[in-house]
Design an enzyme around this catalytic site. Structure first.
Site, PDB file in Angstrom:
ATOM      1  CG  ASP A 148      50.147  92.636 140.199  1.00 38.17           C
ATOM      2  OD1 ASP A 148      50.212  92.349 141.415  1.00 38.17           O
ATOM      3  OD2 ASP A 148      51.103  92.509 139.417  1.00 38.17           O
TER       4      ASP A 148
ATOM      5  CD  GLU B 179      57.558  75.376 127.485  1.00 37.30           C
ATOM      6  OE1 GLU B 179      58.780  75.613 127.608  1.00 37.30           O
ATOM      7  OE2 GLU B 179      56.699  76.265 127.419  1.00 37.30           O
TER       8      GLU B 179
ATOM      9  CG  HIS C 183      59.410  78.973 126.300  1.00 37.17           C
ATOM     10  ND1 HIS C 183      59.270  78.240 127.453  1.00 37.17           N
ATOM     11  CD2 HIS C 183      59.724  80.241 126.709  1.00 37.17           C
ATOM     12  CE1 HIS C 183      59.484  79.012 128.503  1.00 37.17           C
ATOM     13  NE2 HIS C 183      59.759  80.232 128.069  1.00 37.17           N
ATOM     14  CG  LEU C 184      59.599  81.317 119.561  1.00 38.28           C
ATOM     15  CD1 LEU C 184      59.084  81.788 118.207  1.00 38.28           C
ATOM     16  CD2 LEU C 184      60.953  80.636 119.412  1.00 38.28           C
ATOM     17  N   GLY C 185      59.843  83.652 123.901  1.00 41.23           N
ATOM     18  CA  GLY C 185      59.867  84.939 124.599  1.00 41.23           C
ATOM     19  C   GLY C 185      61.232  85.589 124.669  1.00 41.23           C
TER      20      GLY C 185
ATOM     21  CG  ASP D 264      56.282  81.888 123.592  1.00 42.89           C
ATOM     22  OD1 ASP D 264      56.662  81.350 122.539  1.00 42.89           O
ATOM     23  OD2 ASP D 264      57.071  82.299 124.462  1.00 42.89           O
TER      24      ASP D 264
ATOM     25  NE  ARG E  80      58.603  81.540 134.230  1.00 42.57           N
ATOM     26  CZ  ARG E  80      59.218  82.506 133.576  1.00 42.57           C
ATOM     27  NH1 ARG E  80      58.767  82.897 132.397  1.00 42.57           N
ATOM     28  NH2 ARG E  80      60.274  83.118 134.103  1.00 42.57           N
TER      29      ARG E  80
ATOM     30  NE  ARG F   9      61.594  96.547 135.281  1.00 40.42           N
ATOM     31  CZ  ARG F   9      62.915  96.400 135.317  1.00 40.42           C
ATOM     32  NH1 ARG F   9      63.485  95.709 136.298  1.00 40.42           N
ATOM     33  NH2 ARG F   9      63.682  96.936 134.394  1.00 40.42           N
ATOM     34  CB  ILE F  10      57.001  91.344 131.358  1.00 37.54           C
ATOM     35  CG1 ILE F  10      58.476  90.928 131.487  1.00 37.54           C
ATOM     36  CG2 ILE F  10      56.448  90.932 129.998  1.00 37.54           C
ATOM     37  CD1 ILE F  10      58.717  89.441 131.401  1.00 37.54           C
TER      38      ILE F  10
END
Length: 529
Positions: free
Chosen positions: A171, A261, A279-281, A256, A232, A151-152
């Protein structure tokens, strides 16, 4: 009657409370403060958290009335799903709340690396006007490689198409026809690495994808490539990337997410050509509002005893008691199917036979679909989005029911056809009053195995010595065999080994077994989350 109590343990969008409505007693606490959380959770029916509150086994044990843990976001690292399941507590999240925000951040990082926005900004604010130093590159007519077209990844492709780029993707679970519908050429990972001017990663973190863009991959790319990871941490090997940047084999990166973390020190921070964000997704007001509203609706459904589509463990709702025990089995069958297939199915059937076929078994189809996709897409898979993911990937899905079941009281089968014509199937049943799960068929071979955290399957030409060879290789790899079964079509024909092991089988050991026994293929399936 008193109202159910909902504890909001972190700052959430005001829309969250609005979505809950007036039917609940709302309490608040600082979930990050352990001393405050444990007494506050003691008598609540539901708790809503983000990422700072750890709802672990201790917290679940302290919450005697707890029925629902709701995470207003995608990740569940701060929730002990296993302990919640054992306690009969439902866990829900918001699996699609951040997909637009995540896609937009990936595009932002890509643009920032292409035009050196971050270092130019820092230099100018420091009083330096360096136009020539921070000259960048256009996207027009460049090749963007998308690793993971879920989806992303599909949203990223849609947005980047407007820049006039050539879109390619890797993919194995997306067909070439489906890629073509999105204007994306599907290819192998090696082809993508060699061709791309930009590479953006949108895969789930699994044992197979960890370190996928590592030392070996980074020796196959153009020296002008820029690599983006907003998916990820750990899929891109940070040390290998830093070495490649230092040696001039990679031109830049936008990162990101990190393997560990919070990350405040990294060799990547030494490079002006690397843009990093913490990690601002999902960190947009819109994503947070969507997440809050989504989990608030799930809490309402759960406490009303209705089906909760976004539940990740305990399944509630209007499901026949005879059908309910088959839900976890159907999900496991879906995961095993994907492990055996190793690629995208073009057509998929979920077949239910026996007494339960007279009931509404749609939930078994949804559970199977959830299992099929949960290990191969970046987003969290739920009953709501599993059919959408199947449609997005061009998979035709059918639920078939038959009240006749010659061999078992009830039988669930997941079977499909791959684009190359290969057929894959796996069947399971529930045995006895405790509903013990059993796998009874794989690829047409009769077996009797219990689903386990770590499983492996090998297909080969029947011959002596195979069992001993498999045991020797796994012993040398430090992997203990819990159970093994051999089934064959005819004497001297083809045979299938199905086994359960106590540890995940390392890829080199799997390859060694395939080579040593002359197997047509070997597959591992890990069901440990």
């Amino acid at each position: 009657m008193s109202k159910p109590v909902v504890l909001i343990a972190e700052e959430l969008s005001p829309a969250t409370v609005d979505a809950l409505g007036p039917d609940f007693e709302i309490r608040r606490a600082n979930g990050a403060d352990r001393a405050e959380l444990l007494p506050a959770i003691a008598d609540v029916d539901a708790i809503l958290v983000r990422s700072a509150t750890k709802v672990d086994a201790e917290a679940i044990e302290a919450a005697k009335n707890l029925k629902v843990i709701a995470r207003a976001g995608v990740g569940l690292d701060n929730v002990d799903v296993k302990a919640a399941t054992q306690a009969g507590v439902m866990v829900v999240n918001a699996p699609t709340s951040n997909i637009t925000s995540a896609a937009e951040l990936a595009v932002g990082l890509l643009l920032a690396t292409a035009r050196n926005i971050a270092p130019a900004n820092q230099a100018l604010k420091g009083g330096e006007w360096k136009r020539s130093k921070y000259s960048g590159t256009e996207l027009l007519e460049k090749t963007v490689g998308i690793v993971g077209l879920g989806r992303i990844g599909a949203l990223v492709a849609e947005r980047l198409a407007a820049f006039g780029v050539e879109l390619v993707a890797y993919d194995p679970y997306v067909s070439a026809a489906r890629g073509a519908q999105m204007g994306v050429e599907m290819m192998s990972l090696d082809e993508l690495l060699a061709k791309s001017d930009f590479i953006t990663v949108h895969l789930p973190k699994t044992p197979e994808t960890a370190g996928l863009i590592g030392e070996e991959a980074l020796r196959k790319v153009k020296p002008t490539v820029r690599i983006i990871n907003a998916a990820r941490g750990g899929i891109v090997d940070e040390h290998a990337l830093a070495v490649a940047l230092k040696e001039g084999r990679v031109a830049g990166a936008g990162i990101d997410v990190f393997a560990s973390e919070p990350c405040t020190e990294s060799p990547l921070f030494d490079f002006e050509s690397v843009v990093v964000t913490p990690h601002l997704g999902a960190s947009t007001a819109e994503a947070q509002e969507k997440a809050g509203i989504s989990v608030a609706k799930s809490v309402r459904l759960a406490l009303a005893g209705e089906l909760v589509p976004d539940a990740v463990n305990v399944k509630g709702g209007a499901i026949a008691e005879e059908v309910r025990p088959g839900i976890p089995l159907a999900e496991k069958l879906g995961r095993i199917f994907t492990g055996l297939a190793g690629g995208a199915a073009s057509q998929l059937d979920v077949v239910v036979r026996g007494e339960i076929a007279s009931q509404d078994v749609k939930v078994l189809e949804l559970a199977a679909l959830k299992g099929v996709f949960m290990d191969v897409v970046e987003e969290q898979v739920s009953y709501v989005n599993a059919p959408v993911i199947a449609a997005d990937r061009g998979v035709e899905v059918q639920l078939k029911t038959y009240e006749e079941s010659p061999d078992y009281r009830n039988l669930v089968t997941v079977r499909g056809t791959l684009p190359d014509g290969r057929k894959v199937s796996v069947s399971g049943t529930l045995s006895g009053p405790k509903h013990v799960e059993k796998i009874v068929e794989v690829l047409g071979y009769d077996i009797e195995a219990f689903p386990a955290e770590h499983m492996a399957f090998f297909r080969y030409v029947d011959k002596p010595g195979v069992v001993g060879t498999v045991g020797r290789v796994l012993g040398e790899a430090g992997v203990n065999i819990a159970g093994m079964q051999v089934s064959r079509d005819t004497k001297g024909g083809h045979a299938l080994v199905a086994m359960t092991v106590d540890q995940a089988i390392p890829t080199p050991a799997l390859d060694n077994i395939v080579q040593a026994i002359g197997a047509e293929w070997g597959r591992t399936v890990d069901l440990d989350e």
